[in-house]
Each structure stands twice: as structure tokens, then as C-alpha cells.
Design a protein around this motif. Structure first.
Motif, PDB file in Angstrom:
ATOM      1  N   THR A  94       0.815  -1.255   0.028  1.00 19.75           N
ATOM      2  CA  THR A  94      -0.077   0.022   0.059  1.00 19.75           C
ATOM      3  C   THR A  94       0.885   1.110   0.033  1.00 19.75           C
ATOM      4  O   THR A  94       2.129   1.042   0.388  1.00 19.75           O
ATOM      5  N   SER A  95       0.534   2.308  -0.479  1.00 23.93           N
ATOM      6  CA  SER A  95       1.225   3.661  -0.469  1.00 23.93           C
ATOM      7  C   SER A  95       1.321   4.003   0.854  1.00 23.93           C
ATOM      8  O   SER A  95       2.571   4.659   1.069  1.00 23.93           O
ATOM      9  N   SER A  96       0.678   3.509   1.790  1.00 27.30           N
ATOM     10  CA  SER A  96       1.216   4.137   3.495  1.00 27.30           C
ATOM     11  C   SER A  96       2.597   3.336   3.724  1.00 27.30           C
ATOM     12  O   SER A  96       3.300   3.847   4.422  1.00 27.30           O
ATOM     13  N   VAL A  97       2.466   2.136   3.350  1.00 31.81           N
ATOM     14  CA  VAL A  97       3.685   1.210   3.713  1.00 31.81           C
ATOM     15  C   VAL A  97       4.843   1.777   2.859  1.00 31.81           C
ATOM     16  O   VAL A  97       5.868   1.824   3.375  1.00 31.81           O
ATOM     17  N   GLU A  98       4.564   2.110   1.748  1.00 32.24           N
ATOM     18  CA  GLU A  98       5.746   2.416   0.846  1.00 32.24           C
ATOM     19  C   GLU A  98       6.217   3.765   1.300  1.00 32.24           C
ATOM     20  O   GLU A  98       7.487   3.999   1.393  1.00 32.24           O
ATOM     21  N   ASP A 103      10.615   6.580   4.221  1.00 24.45           N
ATOM     22  CA  ASP A 103      11.018   7.783   5.373  1.00 24.45           C
ATOM     23  C   ASP A 103      12.088   7.006   6.129  1.00 24.45           C
ATOM     24  O   ASP A 103      13.039   7.597   6.515  1.00 24.45           O
ATOM     25  N   LEU A 104      11.908   5.509   6.472  1.00 23.25           N
ATOM     26  CA  LEU A 104      12.796   4.814   7.032  1.00 23.25           C
ATOM     27  C   LEU A 104      14.452   4.800   6.355  1.00 23.25           C
ATOM     28  O   LEU A 104      15.357   4.900   6.979  1.00 23.25           O
ATOM     29  N   LEU A 105      14.064   4.659   4.948  1.00 23.18           N
ATOM     30  CA  LEU A 105      15.451   4.632   4.173  1.00 23.18           C
ATOM     31  C   LEU A 105      16.160   6.083   4.329  1.00 23.18           C
ATOM     32  O   LEU A 105      17.254   6.212   4.427  1.00 23.18           O
ATOM     33  N   ASP A 106      15.014   7.092   4.326  1.00 27.37           N
ATOM     34  CA  ASP A 106      15.853   8.575   4.563  1.00 27.37           C
ATOM     35  C   ASP A 106      16.426   8.552   5.986  1.00 27.37           C
ATOM     36  O   ASP A 106      17.544   9.089   5.994  1.00 27.37           O
ATOM     37  N   LEU A 107      15.829   8.041   7.100  1.00 26.23           N
ATOM     38  CA  LEU A 107      16.429   8.170   8.266  1.00 26.23           C
ATOM     39  C   LEU A 107      17.775   7.385   8.323  1.00 26.23           C
ATOM     40  O   LEU A 107      18.646   7.853   9.272  1.00 26.23           O
ATOM     41  N   GLU A 125      16.112  -2.711  11.665  1.00 20.24           N
ATOM     42  CA  GLU A 125      15.066  -3.674  12.372  1.00 20.24           C
ATOM     43  C   GLU A 125      13.520  -3.333  12.041  1.00 20.24           C
ATOM     44  O   GLU A 125      12.894  -4.178  11.487  1.00 20.24           O
ATOM     45  N   ARG A 126      13.309  -1.988  12.136  1.00 20.79           N
ATOM     46  CA  ARG A 126      11.930  -1.459  11.898  1.00 20.79           C
ATOM     47  C   ARG A 126      11.578  -1.765  10.430  1.00 20.79           C
ATOM     48  O   ARG A 126      10.417  -2.107  10.096  1.00 20.79           O
ATOM     49  N   LEU A 127      12.682  -1.655   9.666  1.00 21.43           N
ATOM     50  CA  LEU A 127      12.325  -1.677   8.276  1.00 21.43           C
ATOM     51  C   LEU A 127      11.937  -3.449   7.945  1.00 21.43           C
ATOM     52  O   LEU A 127      11.201  -3.697   7.074  1.00 21.43           O
TER      53      LEU A 127
END
Ligand SMILES: [Zn+2]
Length: 132
Positions: A94-98, A103-107, A125-127
Motif C-alpha cells: 500500500t502507498s502508506s507502507v511505501e 521515510d525509514l530509508l531517509d532516516l 530492524e524496523r524496516l
């Protein structure tokens, strides 16, 4: 934390590309920033992986043997991106997961630039939880 293009100022996305070294070595899955402006299409290797790419090229030397190298075996960030890409192909995310993944990749890149190993581990881990 989004990267903007140094040529046209538009937002840049992240994608995986093959980089050919000295016409002989194909380095697969190198993370690059690509400008979202199609007319510009400026691309550059993601800052966080530059050192790993440079040291790989150093190891290969000036007259490397013809070969393919999977960059994700060497580079953590590349590995994460490959994992994300495979997951997105298999399942219709889903686009919200995407968005969360992006965001996580940016972080992750931010944590990397700060050299914060603990934080990088947490983000990994979160990813993994998010997409596995
Ligand atoms: Zn651009």
C-alpha cells in the motif's frame, strides 16, 4: 531530509543501478539518487555508499578481471534497498507502507551520515519488521 537535484532543484528519488567499472566489471545494485524531473534525469551515487564503492574499486585495481559483483553483498544500504525492491515486487504494498519505507530509508541515510551505528541498527530492524 529529501535530497534535491543540484542541477534543477527538484526532488530526487533513490533507485538501484548497475555501475560499470573500467568496461570490465559490472557492479550491480548500486544505490543512486535520480532526479524526478524526466527532462533532467541527473543521477549521482548516494553519498552514504561512496566510500564502500571507492574501496571496492580500489580493490579491483586498474586491470580488473571481467566479472559481475553484487554490491548488496558489500553494502548494507544496498542490501536494504534490494530487500525492499524484492518485497514490493512480490506483494502489492500500500502507498502508506511505501511511504513509511521511504521515510525509514531517509532516516537510515541520516543515521549513517552521523555514524550512529545503534540508530542504524534500529532502523534496519524496523524496516525488516515492516516488509517481512
Ligand atoms: Zn534535476
Amino acid at each position: 531530509m529529501l535530497k534535491t537535484c543540484s542541477r534543477c532543484g527538484r526532488e530526487m528519488g533513490i533507485t538501484l543501478r548497475n555501475v560499470v567499472y573500467r568496461n570490465r566489471v559490472k557492479i550491480k545494485n548500486v544505490p543512486v539518487h535520480v532526479c524526478t524531473n524526466k527532462q533532467c534525469a541527473h543521477s549521482q551515487v548516494v553519498e552514504a555508499v561512496k566510500d564502500e564503492l571507492k574501496s571496492l574499486m580500489n580493490d579491483l585495481g586498474h586491470k580488473p578481471v571481467r566479472q559481475d559483483i553484487e554490491f548488496e553483498r558489500i553494502c548494507e544500504f544496498s542490501k536494504l534497498l534490494v530487500m525492499v525492491a524484492e518485497h514490493c515486487e512480490e506483494t502489492a504494498v500500500t502507498s502508506s507502507v511505501e511511504q513509511k519505507v521511504r521515510d525509514l530509508l531517509d532516516l537510515y541515510l541520516l543515521a549513517h551520515s552521523l555514524g550512529d551505528q545503534k540508530w542504524m541498527h534500529e532502523i534496519r530492524e524496523r524496516l525488516t519488521c515492516l516488509i517481512c
